[in-house]
Write a protein that holds these residues in place. Structure first.
Motif, PDB file in Angstrom:
ATOM      1  N   THR A 203       0.822  -1.204   0.000  1.00 49.56           N
ATOM      2  CA  THR A 203       0.000   0.000   0.000  1.00 49.56           C
ATOM      3  C   THR A 203       0.859   1.258   0.000  1.00 49.56           C
ATOM      4  O   THR A 203       0.578   2.225  -0.723  1.00 49.56           O
ATOM      5  CB  THR A 203      -0.932  -0.004   1.225  1.00 49.56           C
ATOM      6  OG1 THR A 203      -1.796  -1.144   1.145  1.00 49.56           O
ATOM      7  CG2 THR A 203      -1.788   1.254   1.272  1.00 49.56           C
ATOM      8  N   ASN A 204       1.913   1.258   0.795  1.00 45.03           N
ATOM      9  CA  ASN A 204       2.826   2.405   0.795  1.00 45.03           C
ATOM     10  C   ASN A 204       3.441   2.630  -0.582  1.00 45.03           C
ATOM     11  O   ASN A 204       3.594   3.775  -1.028  1.00 45.03           O
ATOM     12  CB  ASN A 204       3.926   2.202   1.842  1.00 45.03           C
ATOM     13  CG  ASN A 204       3.452   2.511   3.247  1.00 45.03           C
ATOM     14  OD1 ASN A 204       2.668   3.425   3.451  1.00 45.03           O
ATOM     15  ND2 ASN A 204       3.933   1.747   4.214  1.00 45.03           N
ATOM     16  N   ASP A 205       3.789   1.543  -1.251  1.00 46.71           N
ATOM     17  CA  ASP A 205       4.349   1.650  -2.599  1.00 46.71           C
ATOM     18  C   ASP A 205       3.339   2.262  -3.574  1.00 46.71           C
ATOM     19  O   ASP A 205       3.684   3.137  -4.381  1.00 46.71           O
ATOM     20  CB  ASP A 205       4.797   0.275  -3.104  1.00 46.71           C
ATOM     21  CG  ASP A 205       6.020  -0.261  -2.374  1.00 46.71           C
ATOM     22  OD1 ASP A 205       6.699   0.536  -1.689  1.00 46.71           O
ATOM     23  OD2 ASP A 205       6.293  -1.472  -2.488  1.00 46.71           O
ATOM     24  N   LEU A 206       2.089   1.803  -3.489  1.00 44.26           N
ATOM     25  CA  LEU A 206       1.054   2.328  -4.381  1.00 44.26           C
ATOM     26  C   LEU A 206       0.805   3.810  -4.138  1.00 44.26           C
ATOM     27  O   LEU A 206       0.738   4.609  -5.077  1.00 44.26           O
ATOM     28  CB  LEU A 206      -0.252   1.547  -4.183  1.00 44.26           C
ATOM     29  CG  LEU A 206      -0.289   0.130  -4.741  1.00 44.26           C
ATOM     30  CD1 LEU A 206      -1.554  -0.592  -4.270  1.00 44.26           C
ATOM     31  CD2 LEU A 206      -0.247   0.140  -6.265  1.00 44.26           C
ATOM     32  N   ARG A 207       0.682   4.191  -2.885  1.00 43.26           N
ATOM     33  CA  ARG A 207       0.374   5.588  -2.575  1.00 43.26           C
ATOM     34  C   ARG A 207       1.549   6.506  -2.902  1.00 43.26           C
ATOM     35  O   ARG A 207       1.349   7.667  -3.264  1.00 43.26           O
ATOM     36  CB  ARG A 207      -0.047   5.731  -1.114  1.00 43.26           C
ATOM     37  CG  ARG A 207      -1.343   5.008  -0.768  1.00 43.26           C
ATOM     38  CD  ARG A 207      -2.473   5.336  -1.724  1.00 43.26           C
ATOM     39  NE  ARG A 207      -2.905   6.722  -1.613  1.00 43.26           N
ATOM     40  CZ  ARG A 207      -3.541   7.392  -2.556  1.00 43.26           C
ATOM     41  NH1 ARG A 207      -3.801   6.826  -3.731  1.00 43.26           N
ATOM     42  NH2 ARG A 207      -3.900   8.636  -2.365  1.00 43.26           N
ATOM     43  N   ALA A 208       2.770   5.988  -2.790  1.00 38.74           N
ATOM     44  CA  ALA A 208       3.946   6.781  -3.160  1.00 38.74           C
ATOM     45  C   ALA A 208       3.929   7.129  -4.642  1.00 38.74           C
ATOM     46  O   ALA A 208       4.494   8.146  -5.067  1.00 38.74           O
ATOM     47  CB  ALA A 208       5.221   6.024  -2.809  1.00 38.74           C
ATOM     48  N   GLN A 209       3.254   6.275  -5.426  1.00 34.98           N
ATOM     49  CA  GLN A 209       3.103   6.526  -6.863  1.00 34.98           C
ATOM     50  C   GLN A 209       1.758   7.186  -7.189  1.00 34.98           C
ATOM     51  O   GLN A 209       1.383   7.288  -8.350  1.00 34.98           O
ATOM     52  CB  GLN A 209       3.215   5.199  -7.618  1.00 34.98           C
ATOM     53  CG  GLN A 209       4.523   4.458  -7.412  1.00 34.98           C
ATOM     54  CD  GLN A 209       4.488   3.081  -8.053  1.00 34.98           C
ATOM     55  OE1 GLN A 209       4.372   2.944  -9.276  1.00 34.98           O
ATOM     56  NE2 GLN A 209       4.586   2.040  -7.233  1.00 34.98           N
ATOM     57  N   ASN A 210       1.050   7.595  -6.129  1.00 41.34           N
ATOM     58  CA  ASN A 210      -0.270   8.222  -6.270  1.00 41.34           C
ATOM     59  C   ASN A 210      -1.272   7.294  -6.962  1.00 41.34           C
ATOM     60  O   ASN A 210      -2.144   7.752  -7.713  1.00 41.34           O
ATOM     61  CB  ASN A 210      -0.176   9.552  -7.016  1.00 41.34           C
ATOM     62  CG  ASN A 210      -1.380  10.440  -6.771  1.00 41.34           C
ATOM     63  OD1 ASN A 210      -1.976  10.408  -5.699  1.00 41.34           O
ATOM     64  ND2 ASN A 210      -1.745  11.225  -7.763  1.00 41.34           N
TER      65      ASN A 210
END
Length: 267
Positions: A203-210
């Motif tokens: 999830t952190n990876d996804l949100r870091a990429q918006n």
């Protein structure tokens, strides 16, 4: 094939667009903002066939009037607006009084739409299940669940249990991007959950990429969502530590769920 696309609205709302194959007629779920929907329709040269509403909160219903007016002005037709009969929602012209076997047949959508009664967040909240996709409004979130504004803990637990019993592959299209905030609480109460730790990283990876964390799946939520697994030993221990001033000799599902929801409200 049913294509489902998100329109971003406000700070964290998702308005879902349902489109069958190459049809130009589409449905939207919970359009709180008419302008972003109209922009999307214009950009992709689509026609709005109808609206599906899950509950009465303004960030889910605020665009109904403007969208209905747009359809009437541009096509001369009355826009089909579905929603819960028991909630006072202006603009609904096809009210739904959900029963266990209720289904809708929507023009331009091949699969039947199953209606689920899921009170808790609001008294008359409903969800729509179509072609393996669940549109659950503010009842079930990824790693969380909705606040109890009108319903009881027992109602919400029953609603979540109904959704958790759906097939593993059911895709969960909730109405908000709350996942990171929900995961902070989930980590606090379920410290030993390896599936949860892996999901936090993803999830952190996804949100870091918006990128959106939604849809989730029922299989994933059963593994990582504390509100669907209140009797997991680590979670029960966390509840006992948090509520050490209470007599918790009775730790049934409803009691633990109720305390989890109370805890999350002040987390």
């Amino acid at each position: 094939m049913l294509t489902i696309t998100a329109i971003n609205a406000f700070n964290d709302n998702y308005i879902w667009v349902l489109r069958q194959d190459s049809q130009q007629n589409v449905y939207v779920v919970d359009p709180g903002d008419a302008n972003v929907v109209l922009d999307y329709l214009h950009k992709h040269q689509l026609t709005l066939a109808g609206i599906l509403i899950t509950h009465h909160h303004r960030d889910h219903t605020g665009g109904i009037a403007a969208l209905a007016a747009h359809v009437e002005q541009t096509t001369g037709h009355t826009l089909a607006v579905y929603g819960p009969q028991s909630e006072a929602i202006q603009g609904i012209n096809l009210p739904i009084d959900p029963k266990p076997s209720d289904t809708l047949t929507l023009p331009f959508i091949d699969a039947p739409v199953h209606i689920l009664s899921v009170p808790g967040h609001t008294a008359g909240h409903i969800a729509y299940l179509v072609d393996g996709a669940l549109f659950c409004g503010d009842t079930l979130f990824s790693a969380g669940c909705g606040r109890l504004f009108e319903g009881s803990p027992a109602q919400m637990w029953q609603s979540l249990s109904l959704l958790a019993a759906l097939p593993d592959t059911t895709r969960v299209y909730c109405a908000h991007e709350y996942t990171l905030a929900n995961l902070k609480f989930a980590q606090a109460v379920d410290t030993d959950n390896e599936a949860l730790k892996a999901y936090v990283k993803r999830t952190n990876d996804l949100r870091a990429q918006n990128k959106a964390t939604i849809p989730s799946t029922i299989e994933l939520e059963r593994a990582i969502n504390p509100f669907l697994r209140p009797l997991a030993p680590t979670i029960v221990n966390s509840i006992k530590n948090q509520f050490c001033d209470q007599d918790l000799t009775k730790t049934d599902e409803l009691t633990c769920f109720t305390l989890l929801r109370q805890w999350k409200d002040i987390f």
